[in-house]
Design an enzyme around this catalytic site. Structure first.
Site, mmCIF file in Angstrom:
data_model
loop_
_atom_site.group_PDB
_atom_site.id
_atom_site.type_symbol
_atom_site.label_atom_id
_atom_site.label_comp_id
_atom_site.label_asym_id
_atom_site.label_seq_id
_atom_site.Cartn_x
_atom_site.Cartn_y
_atom_site.Cartn_z
ATOM 1 N N ASP A 78 49.776 99.118 19.901
ATOM 2 C CA ASP A 78 50.258 100.346 19.238
ATOM 3 C C ASP A 78 51.756 100.600 19.421
ATOM 4 O O ASP A 78 52.186 101.762 19.441
ATOM 5 C CB ASP A 78 49.498 101.584 19.760
ATOM 6 C CG ASP A 78 48.025 101.591 19.363
ATOM 7 O OD1 ASP A 78 47.501 100.520 19.034
ATOM 8 O OD2 ASP A 78 47.403 102.658 19.399
ATOM 9 N N CYS A 99 43.517 97.799 15.716
ATOM 10 C CA CYS A 99 43.612 96.751 16.743
ATOM 11 C C CYS A 99 42.840 95.476 16.415
ATOM 12 O O CYS A 99 43.405 94.392 16.331
ATOM 13 C CB CYS A 99 43.130 97.277 18.091
ATOM 14 S SG CYS A 99 43.958 98.784 18.611
ATOM 15 N N HIS A 125 40.798 91.843 20.734
ATOM 16 C CA HIS A 125 40.173 93.144 20.972
ATOM 17 C C HIS A 125 38.821 92.867 21.621
ATOM 18 O O HIS A 125 38.045 92.060 21.113
ATOM 19 C CB HIS A 125 39.990 93.899 19.654
ATOM 20 C CG HIS A 125 39.588 95.321 19.846
ATOM 21 N ND1 HIS A 125 40.491 96.325 20.088
ATOM 22 C CD2 HIS A 125 38.371 95.900 19.887
ATOM 23 C CE1 HIS A 125 39.850 97.465 20.252
ATOM 24 N NE2 HIS A 125 38.555 97.231 20.134
ATOM 25 N N ASP A 163 50.429 94.787 17.961
ATOM 26 C CA ASP A 163 49.390 94.587 16.941
ATOM 27 C C ASP A 163 49.612 95.465 15.705
ATOM 28 O O ASP A 163 49.151 95.143 14.619
ATOM 29 C CB ASP A 163 47.965 94.765 17.512
ATOM 30 C CG ASP A 163 47.749 96.102 18.229
ATOM 31 O OD1 ASP A 163 48.697 96.908 18.333
ATOM 32 O OD2 ASP A 163 46.613 96.327 18.710
ATOM 33 N N HIS A 164 50.325 96.576 15.857
ATOM 34 C CA HIS A 164 50.712 97.456 14.740
ATOM 35 C C HIS A 164 51.525 98.596 15.328
ATOM 36 O O HIS A 164 51.764 98.617 16.541
ATOM 37 C CB HIS A 164 49.483 98.009 13.987
ATOM 38 C CG HIS A 164 48.407 98.492 14.901
ATOM 39 N ND1 HIS A 164 48.545 99.623 15.669
ATOM 40 C CD2 HIS A 164 47.203 97.961 15.228
ATOM 41 C CE1 HIS A 164 47.478 99.779 16.409
ATOM 42 N NE2 HIS A 164 46.640 98.775 16.174
#
Length: 515
Positions: A12, A50, A104, A300-301
């Site tokens: 994140d 995720c 994940h 991941d983002h």
């Protein structure tokens, strides 16, 4: 023979880093890594969630090919038996190691982080991970809560530590083992912060006095935002401190003071994570491996911090899809350093003030799905071939494209005539493009809009980002056969980056759609 790889992935993390021009954050160790790396300023995840993002970049396939848009299927069973990036390195003689959150955990990696396919030894998970969502945050009344904003006294935490601290210690231990055994390695280290809850050692708050913390530049829901595009941030609503605010669903704004506290704690969590990265890179120096280990750093983002009246990930906006991405390659991004010279001395964020600038910066639009072929090329391995149109049956191929061609400082000249749009590169009107997507259960915000299960998906938002614009179509989607119907468009978004860099003014309805 061949270089080691240290692959650092953060949960994140949007690019709030000094090396990305953020003036508020203290991230000296990541900035130091950037000063010796090629840094990509326009890198995007394929889905802002995720499990789908990680499975996508670890297999080199897009979510429509992994068929994972939620957390509840394992690609080898439900899509195809795709090789992963660590598996490929393992098959090519590397010891592959996983520490912390890389895949994940859970069904989407077969409850084993894809061991033994991807990893040489069972992956390490910190023993204190299980307390992550417990009531460990002390409120003003002295009681313990499961809060979103959660600065803590580490000595009061279960086992007197936190998960990312344990991951750093284990990764350092493994570096020493690899050094002793003289084994070539691919070590993946996954840090959990700044993922919620924003639980970090409380001293990091000192770096960010609340009066210095601004609100998002656009903390309102844009007037022309289609309701299907909005994510109602249900995960943070379930934390004790947010729940107590009794904010209306789905748009109700959080009180401004609390918005600042979330932003403050996000920054503090980033600095805490930067310390972990600094200790890890310092250990790479200690074992004498900085000269023959390439380091990749990414996330991941991203995560919305109040922009568009939104929080968390779960959208197609840049704040949710854009990630930091940098590659340190000894002898390529830096000239090699004489033995014994320290490349990554640890920098204390409480005393270190001078920011470092990236060694090289590329503005080229790139995607995380390209990590697999890029690392293969950098390591001198055969680059996996481009996937055919239908590739469920193909074990080894990639839907990304190696971005090593963008590493040279003279990239602008080299690519002048041809924007590097060959092979599998996603291009739109001859310019490199990144494709992201996000599923929704309905046209209006629901309690499951952020994380719909596969069976509940009815609409898919496909989003194209070039250097000039972000263009998104929300189309009808059938979860039974994984098909999108572009004849049935529910909504559209178009943002022009030059005049609207924050993506606040949707001009989709002002334009003809014959793109």
């Amino acid at each position: 023979d061949g270089m080691n790889i240290l692959f650092i992935v953060v949960d994140d993390l949007r690019p709030v880093l000094g090396c990305y021009g953020d003036k508020l954050v203290k991230s000296p160790n990541i900035d130091q890594l950037a000063s010796k790396s090629i840094v990509f300023s326009n890198a995007y995840a394929q889905q802002a969630l995720c499990a789908p993002s990680r499975v996508s970049f670890l297999t080199g396939r897009r979510p429509d090919t992994t068929r994972l848009y939620d957390f509840y299927s394992y690609w080898r069973v439900h899509a195809g038996n795709y090789s992963t990036m660590p598996q490929y390195f393992k098959e090519n003689g590397y010891v592959t190691l996983s520490v912390g959150k890389v895949f994940h955990p859970g069904i989407s990696s077969n409850h084993s982080d894809d061991y033994p396919y991807s990893w040489s030894i069972p992956p390490f998970h910190p023993s204190t991970e299980k307390y992550e969502n417990d009531k460990t945050c002390r409120g003003k009344d002295g009681k313990l809560y499961a809060n979103l904003v959660c600065p803590v006294d580490v000595t009061e935490m279960p086992k007197g530590t936190l998960p990312d601290i344990q991951s750093t210690e284990e990764a350092i231990r493994l570096l020493n083992v690899m050094k002793t055994n003289k084994q070539k390695f691919f070590l993946a280290v996954g840090y959990h912060k700044p993922h919620i809850p924003l639980r970090y050692p409380q001293e990091f708050l000192k770096l960010y006095p609340l009066e210095n913390i601004p609100l998002a530049p656009d903390p309102w829901v844009p007037e022309k935002l289609p309701s299907v595009a909005y994510n109602p941030w249900t995960d943070i609503r379930q934390r004790d401190d947010v729940e107590a605010l009794n904010v209306s669903f789905p748009y109700g704004p959080l009180p401004e003071e609390f918005q600042r506290q979330i932003r403050q704690s996000y920054y503090a969590a980033v600095s805490y994570m930067d310390v972990q990265v600094g200790l890890l890179l310092n250990a790479l120096d200690d074992v004498g491996l900085s000269n023959n280990t390439m380091v990749v750093f990414t996330a991941d983002h991203g995560w919305s911090l109040g922009e568009h009246g939104e929080w968390a990930k779960y959208s197609n906006f840049d704040v949710a899809t854009r990630v930091p991405l940098m590659f340190y390659v000894p002898g390529m991004t830096t000239s090699s350093v004489s033995q014994g010279m320290r490349i990554f001395p640890y920098l204390d964020p409480f005393s270190h003030t001078v920011g470092s600038v990236p060694q090289g910066q590329s503005k080229k639009v790139v995607e995380l799905v390209s990590l697999f072929p890029t690392l293969a090329e950098l390591a001198g391995l055969q680059v996996p071939p481009a996937c055919p149109e239908a590739s469920l049956h193909v074990a080894l191929c990639t839907e990304g494209t190696s971005i090593v061609r963008y590493f040279s400082a003279s990239e602008e000249k080299v690519q002048e005539g041809k924007e590097g749009c060959g092979d599998t590169a996603r291009c739109f009107n001859g310019k490199p493009a990144a494709l992201s997507q996000y599923p929704r259960p309905a046209d209006t915000p629901q309690w499951n809009s952020d994380k719909p299960k596969l069976k509940d998906i009815r609409i898919m938002g496909y989003s194209v980002r070039t250097i000039d614009y972000r263009y998104t179509l929300w189309v009808q989607f059938n979860p039974k056969n994984f098909s999108a119907n572009f004849e049935d468009v529910h909504a559209g978004e178009l943002y022009m980056m030059e005049t609207d860099p924050n993506q606040d003014y949707n001009i989709y309805n002002n334009t003809s759609h014959g793109w």
